[in-house]
Design a protein around this motif. Structure first.
Motif, PDB file in Angstrom:
ATOM      1  N   GLY A   8       0.761  -1.018   0.034  1.00  0.00           N
ATOM      2  CA  GLY A   8       0.117   0.066   0.116  1.00  0.00           C
ATOM      3  C   GLY A   8       0.757   1.300  -0.069  1.00  0.00           C
ATOM      4  O   GLY A   8       2.000   1.283   0.155  1.00  0.00           O
ATOM      5  N   PRO A   9       0.460   2.375  -0.319  1.00  0.00           N
ATOM      6  CA  PRO A   9       1.032   3.575  -0.246  1.00  0.00           C
ATOM      7  C   PRO A   9       1.601   4.027   0.982  1.00  0.00           C
ATOM      8  O   PRO A   9       2.716   4.995   0.879  1.00  0.00           O
ATOM      9  CB  PRO A   9      -0.052   4.627  -0.906  1.00  0.00           C
ATOM     10  N   ASP A  10       1.250   3.714   2.085  1.00  0.00           N
ATOM     11  CA  ASP A  10       1.647   4.094   3.300  1.00  0.00           C
ATOM     12  C   ASP A  10       2.603   2.741   4.126  1.00  0.00           C
ATOM     13  O   ASP A  10       2.600   2.893   5.258  1.00  0.00           O
ATOM     14  CB  ASP A  10       0.663   4.361   4.404  1.00  0.00           C
ATOM     15  N   ASP A  11       3.027   1.954   3.185  1.00  0.00           N
ATOM     16  CA  ASP A  11       3.638   0.912   3.580  1.00  0.00           C
ATOM     17  C   ASP A  11       4.945   1.553   4.474  1.00  0.00           C
ATOM     18  O   ASP A  11       5.863   1.906   3.644  1.00  0.00           O
ATOM     19  CB  ASP A  11       3.885  -0.281   2.613  1.00  0.00           C
ATOM     20  N   PRO A  12       5.180   0.941   5.527  1.00  0.00           N
ATOM     21  CA  PRO A  12       6.285   1.413   6.407  1.00  0.00           C
ATOM     22  C   PRO A  12       7.659   0.552   5.958  1.00  0.00           C
ATOM     23  O   PRO A  12       8.876   0.841   6.548  1.00  0.00           O
ATOM     24  CB  PRO A  12       5.959   1.286   7.541  1.00  0.00           C
ATOM     25  N   ARG A  13       7.376  -0.520   5.272  1.00  0.00           N
ATOM     26  CA  ARG A  13       8.457  -1.247   5.116  1.00  0.00           C
ATOM     27  C   ARG A  13       9.434  -0.774   3.876  1.00  0.00           C
ATOM     28  O   ARG A  13       9.013  -0.137   2.860  1.00  0.00           O
ATOM     29  CB  ARG A  13       8.069  -2.663   4.650  1.00  0.00           C
ATOM     30  N   PRO A  14      10.782  -0.889   3.942  1.00  0.00           N
ATOM     31  CA  PRO A  14      11.483   0.116   3.130  1.00  0.00           C
ATOM     32  C   PRO A  14      12.001  -0.945   1.911  1.00  0.00           C
ATOM     33  O   PRO A  14      11.611  -2.203   1.993  1.00  0.00           O
ATOM     34  CB  PRO A  14      12.867   0.166   3.859  1.00  0.00           C
ATOM     35  N   ASN A  15      12.028  -0.211   0.697  1.00  0.00           N
ATOM     36  CA  ASN A  15      12.565  -0.966  -0.410  1.00  0.00           C
ATOM     37  C   ASN A  15      14.207  -1.243  -0.177  1.00  0.00           C
ATOM     38  O   ASN A  15      14.848  -0.146   0.720  1.00  0.00           O
ATOM     39  CB  ASN A  15      12.444  -0.157  -1.689  1.00  0.00           C
ATOM     40  N   ILE A  16      14.648  -2.100  -0.789  1.00  0.00           N
ATOM     41  CA  ILE A  16      16.249  -2.410  -0.372  1.00  0.00           C
ATOM     42  C   ILE A  16      16.684  -2.876  -1.593  1.00  0.00           C
ATOM     43  O   ILE A  16      16.295  -3.546  -2.445  1.00  0.00           O
ATOM     44  CB  ILE A  16      16.119  -3.747   0.640  1.00  0.00           C
ATOM     45  N   VAL A  17      18.008  -2.181  -1.843  1.00  0.00           N
ATOM     46  CA  VAL A  17      18.898  -2.298  -2.937  1.00  0.00           C
ATOM     47  C   VAL A  17      20.166  -2.735  -2.394  1.00  0.00           C
ATOM     48  O   VAL A  17      20.777  -1.813  -1.587  1.00  0.00           O
ATOM     49  CB  VAL A  17      19.205  -1.123  -3.966  1.00  0.00           C
ATOM     50  N   MET A  18      20.851  -3.611  -2.874  1.00  0.00           N
ATOM     51  CA  MET A  18      22.013  -4.316  -2.507  1.00  0.00           C
ATOM     52  C   MET A  18      23.078  -4.233  -3.593  1.00  0.00           C
ATOM     53  O   MET A  18      22.611  -5.046  -4.565  1.00  0.00           O
ATOM     54  CB  MET A  18      21.897  -5.443  -1.671  1.00  0.00           C
ATOM     55  N   ILE A  19      23.990  -3.724  -3.589  1.00  0.00           N
ATOM     56  CA  ILE A  19      25.157  -3.520  -4.554  1.00  0.00           C
ATOM     57  C   ILE A  19      26.274  -4.536  -3.995  1.00  0.00           C
ATOM     58  O   ILE A  19      26.636  -4.023  -3.149  1.00  0.00           O
ATOM     59  CB  ILE A  19      25.399  -2.248  -5.125  1.00  0.00           C
ATOM     60  N   ILE A  20      26.529  -5.603  -4.796  1.00  0.00           N
ATOM     61  CA  ILE A  20      27.829  -6.651  -4.357  1.00  0.00           C
ATOM     62  C   ILE A  20      28.622  -6.222  -5.541  1.00  0.00           C
ATOM     63  O   ILE A  20      28.512  -6.934  -6.707  1.00  0.00           O
ATOM     64  CB  ILE A  20      27.464  -7.961  -4.020  1.00  0.00           C
ATOM     65  N   ALA A  21      30.076  -5.808  -5.099  1.00  0.00           N
ATOM     66  CA  ALA A  21      31.113  -5.879  -6.220  1.00  0.00           C
ATOM     67  C   ALA A  21      32.016  -7.165  -5.986  1.00  0.00           C
ATOM     68  O   ALA A  21      31.718  -7.717  -4.989  1.00  0.00           O
ATOM     69  CB  ALA A  21      32.191  -4.732  -5.984  1.00  0.00           C
TER      70      ALA A  21
END
Length: 574
Positions: A29-42
Motif C-alpha cells: 500500500g502507499p503508506d507501507d512502512p517497509r523499506p525498499n532494499i537495494v544491495m550492490i555487491i562488487a
C-alpha cells in the motif's frame, strides 16, 4: 563439550527453523512502512579502495561515497570465507558455509536453507537479482525477476539466464548489469528487494570503453608489505608463480584495471540514486554497498584470496538508511565490534520488519550491533576443502589446505589442516600488517594456548562438524622456517623497518637483487649523514640489527642503495 550427534542435531534445527514460513505478510500500500532494499555487491573488492576508507586520492567514486556520507561506514566488516560461492552463500542465508553447505566454488547451498529472497517474497516483497549470483544458474525461489548466472562469467557478451531461459547478451557485463538494474528499479512494485551483483573488479577486468585508460599515468598503490614472508610462513603460499606478484609493474597494471572497473560500478550507483529520487522513494530505501570477499594485491607479494590475512578478509560496507542512520556520516570501527557476512540477511529482514524470532542465524542485525544490545568481539573465518581436490578456487587452490581462524580485536590465530603442524599467531596490536608469525615466540606461549582454546570453543558453538566428517583432507604443507630463494622484482629494493618508532635496536629487513652490496645510509632532518655502512646481501636477503641508541629522538631518513637502485623510508626515533 557438545557431542558430534548434538551438533548435527542442532545443525538440522537451524535449517528447519530457517524454513518456517513468514506468517505476518502484509498487503502492499502507499503508506507501507517497509523499506525498499537495494544491495550492490562488487566482486573481490578491497576495503581500502575508496577515499573514505584510505583509498588512493586519484580514485573518485562520489556515488558510492554518498552512501557512506549519508549513512554509515563499517570499518569492521569481514567475510567469513574468502571465496565467491561460500562468501555469497553466507550473505544470502545468514549461515556459515559449513552449515549452508556451500563449501567451495563447486558446491551449492543446502536446498532446505532459505534465503533473503524466499523470506521477503513471503513477506510481500517483489524480488529481483541481476548479475553474478554465482550460487545457482536457474532462477531461485523467491525471485520474480532473474538475470543472472553461476560459475564462470565473461566480461564481454556473457551467457546469462533470463527468467529461466539462457541467452547471450551482447556488450560489456558492467553495462548490461547497470542498464538492466536501472530499468528494473524504475518499474518494480514496492516494496522491493533488488540485488545487483557486479563481476567487476574481479581480475582480469575488461573495462567499459568510456573508462578505458582514465587512470593511465596515475601512481598505483603498492602495499608497504610488498615483500614475501621470509620466516615461519605456510609453505604453500608461494608454491605457484601465478599466486604472487614479482614485479610492481604487473601489480600496477592490475590495479589500473581494478579502479577502472570500480568506476563503472560507481556510475551504476549514481543512476540508482537518480531513479529512487525521481520515484520519490529514496528516503524509504535501504541502499547497501559491499563485496563478496576481499583480495590480495601485492600484500606480501600475494595475488588472490582465500588466505586468512586482512586484505583477503576485510570488506567495505556502506549503508544508507535514514531510519537507522538519520544523521549520516557515521563510522563503526574494529575497536568497537566486528560485523560479518552472516549479519547481512538478519539486518535486511530486520529493516523489512520481519520477526527475527522465527529464525536462527549465525549473525546479528546490524541495528542490534550498532545499538550495543549485542556485542561481537571475535569471529571465526574458515576455508573448507571437503572431499574435493581444488574446490573451484583456481590453480592456487589446489595446494591450499583447509583452515580455521579466530580473529579478535587484538590477535589472529590460524590452524591449517596440513600433514605437519602449521599455525600462525599475529599480535595485531603491534603488528597490524601481519608481518611476524609469533607461533614459536616463547613470550606468547600462554596467549597462543588461550587462542587455541578459543578457536575450539567457537568451532563448537558454530556447530562446525566438518573437521570430523567431510573436511578431513590433510595437505602436504609445513611451516617454512626461512626461504632465501623467493623471487623478487629485479628492479626493486624492498625495505622493512621494525619496530618503527624505534627504541635502541632497529631491525632492517631488505630484499634486493643478488650479487651486489647494499649501502645503508641514515640522514637526520637537516640532511646530515649520521650512519653509513655497506652490507652483503646473501641470496638477495639482508636481515640485520642496528644499534640506534645514540640517535637523538626525532625524524630520520634511511636510504638503501644497490647500484642504480635505491629506496628510502622515514624512521621515528623515540
Amino acid at each position: 563439550m557438545i557431542s558430534i550427534l548434538q551438533r548435527v542435531f542442532f545443525s538440522a534445527c537451524i535449517l528447519l527453523l530457517s524454513n518456517i514460513s513468514v506468517s505476518n505478510s502484509q498487503d502492499r500500500g502507499p503508506d507501507d512502512p517497509r523499506p525498499n532494499i537495494v544491495m550492490i555487491i562488487a566482486d573481490d573488492v578491497r576495503y581500502d579502495s575508496f577515499n573514505q576508507t584510505g583509498g588512493p586520492a586519484f580514485f573518485d567514486a562520489p556515488a558510492i561515497k554518498r552512501i557512506s556520507d549519508e549513512g554509515a561506514t563499517f570499518d569492521n566488516f569481514y567475510c567469513v570465507y574468502s571465496l565467491c560461492i561460500p562468501a555469497r552463500a553466507s550473505i544470502f542465508t545468514g549461515l556459515y558455509p559449513h552449515l549452508n553447505h556451500a563449501y567451495d566454488n563447486t558446491s551449492a547451498i543446502n536446498p532446505h536453507a532459505v534465503t533473503i529472497a524466499t523470506v521477503l517474497d513471503s513477506f510481500g516483497y517483489h524480488c529481483g537479482v541481476i548479475g553474478k549470483y554465482h550460487l545457482a544458474a536457474p532462477p531461485q525461489k523467491g525471485y520474480q525477476y532473474w538475470l543472472a548466472t553461476a560459475g564462470d562469467i565473461t566480461y564481454n557478451d556473457p551467457l546469462m539466464n533470463y527468467n529461466g531461459t539462457f541467452k547471450q547478451i551482447f556488450g560489456n557485463i558492467t553495462d548490461i548489469i547497470s542498464d538492466s538494474s536501472a530499468r528494473l528499479i524504475s518499474e518494480i512494485d514496492t516494496p522491493f528487494f533488488v540485488c545487483i551483483e557486479h563481476l567487476a573488479p574481479h581480475r582480469q577486468v575488461k573495462v567499459q570503453d568510456q573508462y578505458e585508460g582514465i587512470y593511465d599515468g596515475e601512481t598505483m598503490p603498492v602495499p608497504s608489505t610488498f615483500y614475501p614472508f621470509t620466516k615461519f610462513y605456510p609453505s604453500f603460499l608461494y608454491d605457484a608463480p601465478d599466486k604472487m606478484y614479482t614485479d610492481t609493474a604487473d601489480l600496477s597494471e592490475d590495479y589500473v584495471k581494478y579502479f577502472e572497473g570500480l568506476k563503472g560500478i560507481d556510475a551504476n550507483v549514481d543512476s540508482i540514486f537518480a531513479i529512487l529520487t525521481s520515484r520519490g522513494i529514496l528516503e524509504n530505501t535501504m541502499i547497501i554497498f559491499t563485496g563478496d570477499n576481499g583480495a590480495t594485491y601485492g600484500d606480501h607479494q600475494l595475488k588472490g584470496k582465500s588466505v586468512p590475512y586482512e586484505p583477503s578478509m576485510q570488506l567495505p560496507l556502506f549503508i544508507r538508511y535514514p531510519k537507522w542512520f538519520p544523521q549520516g556520516d557515521i563510522r563503526y570501527s574494529r575497536s568497537q565490534f566486528f560485523s560479518i557476512g552472516t549479519d547481512i540477511m538478519p539486518s535486511i529482514l530486520d529493516a523489512a520488519l520481519v520477526n527475527l524470532s522465527s529464525f536462527t542465524f549465525q549473525g546479528f542485525s546490524l541495528k542490534k550491533l550498532t545499538s550495543g544490545s549485542v556485542m561481537r568481539d571475535k569471529f571465526m573465518f574458515e576455508k573448507i576443502k571437503a572431499d574435493t581436490l581444488s574446490g573451484g578456487g583456481g590453480p592456487e587452490d589446489e595446494v591450499t589446505p583447509s583452515f580455521r581462524t579466530i580473529r579478535t580485536l587484538h590477535y589472529k590465530y590460524t590452524n591449517y589442516q596440513c600433514d605437519h603442524e602449521v599455525e600462525e599467531y599475529f599480535d595485531l596490536d603491534i603488528d597490524s600488517l601481519e608481518t611476524t608469525n609469533l607461533i614459536h615466540n616463547p613470550d606468547y606461549h600462554a596467549a597462543i594456548l588461550a587462542a587455541q582454546a578459543t578457536l575450539d570453543s567457537m568451532d563448537a558453538v558454530l556447530l562446525d562438524t566438518l573437521l570430523t566428517t567431510v573436511d578431513t583432507i590433510h595437505r602436504p604443507c609445513r611451516l617454512t622456517k626461512i626461504n632465501r630463494s623467493i623471487i623478487i622484482p629485479s628492479d626493486t629494493i624492498v625495505l622493512k623497518l621494525s619496530p618503527n618508532p624505534a627504541p635502541d635496536i632497529l631491525t632492517l629487513n631488505i630484499l634486493s637483487r643478488s650479487g651486489e652490496n647494499l649501502a645503508v645510509t641514515i640522514f637526520n632532518e637537516l640532511g646530515e649523514i649520521v650512519f653509513r655502512k655497506s652490507f652483503a646481501a646473501s641470496g638477495g636477503l639482508l636481515l640485520t640489527d642496528l644499534n640506534v641508541k645514540d640517535l637523538n629522538p626525532g625524524i630520520y631518513f634511511i636510504r638503501v642503495q644497490q647500484g642504480d637502485l635505491f629506496t628510502m623510508q622515514t624512521l621515528l626515533r623515540e
